[in-house]
Design a protein around this motif. Sequence first.
Motif, short mmCIF file in Angstrom:
data_model
loop_
_atom_site.label_atom_id
_atom_site.label_comp_id
_atom_site.label_asym_id
_atom_site.label_seq_id
_atom_site.Cartn_x
_atom_site.Cartn_y
_atom_site.Cartn_z
N TYR A 22 -15.25 16.99 32.85
CA TYR A 22 -16.25 16.47 31.91
C TYR A 22 -15.99 16.95 30.48
N ASP A 23 -15.07 17.89 30.31
CA ASP A 23 -14.72 18.37 28.97
C ASP A 23 -13.66 17.49 28.30
N TYR A 24 -13.20 16.47 29.00
CA TYR A 24 -12.15 15.60 28.47
C TYR A 24 -12.72 14.24 28.09
N ASP A 25 -12.23 13.74 26.97
CA ASP A 25 -12.79 12.52 26.40
C ASP A 25 -11.97 11.28 26.73
N SER A 29 -3.61 24.31 25.72
CA SER A 29 -4.30 24.26 24.44
C SER A 29 -3.55 23.36 23.46
N ASN A 34 -12.62 21.68 33.73
CA ASN A 34 -13.75 20.80 33.98
C ASN A 34 -13.43 19.40 33.44
N SER A 39 -9.49 23.21 29.57
CA SER A 39 -10.57 23.39 30.53
C SER A 39 -10.18 22.83 31.88
N TYR A 45 -5.86 17.91 20.19
CA TYR A 45 -6.48 17.86 21.50
C TYR A 45 -5.85 18.82 22.50
N GLY A 70 -8.91 16.35 25.47
CA GLY A 70 -10.23 16.82 25.13
C GLY A 70 -10.24 17.52 23.78
N SER A 71 -11.33 17.36 23.04
CA SER A 71 -11.41 17.93 21.70
C SER A 71 -11.79 19.40 21.70
N GLY A 72 -12.17 19.94 22.86
CA GLY A 72 -12.47 21.36 22.95
C GLY A 72 -11.24 22.13 23.37
#
Length: 123
Positions: free
Chosen positions: A108-111, A52, A106, A104, A32, A99-101
């Motif tokens: 909204y990019d975090y889970d 990252s 943003n 960021s 993550y 976040g799995s991306g």
Amino acid sequence: QVQLVESGGGLVQAGGSLRLSCAASGRTFSNYAMGWFRQAPGKEREFVAAISWGGYTTYYAKSVNGRFTISRDNAKNTVYLQMNSLKPEDTAVYRCAAGSGGPSSNAYDYDYWGQGTQVTVSS
């Protein structure tokens, strides 16, 4: 699921330093990207810093760049936020997020999100 628990907040005078920690449990932490966000009373949630999965890429908000440093220790499942030269305007609840991306700014990019830790900077 990833569980996140922040620690290290507190009361500090302007110009002082704090180091926040965010301990993760559950799924593989190193999969993550991690971020730190903050929210002051009556204000919108604000991006602070992101890193990252491997720690090679970091991003910072302009307001903290040069004063804050984000880092991670995947062996300890922990991400850190070293905060130096603190200002009263840094006062907020600080939350870490996973976040799995990629890293960021943003939210909204975090889970997954922690509950937060209070940082108060007195003038």
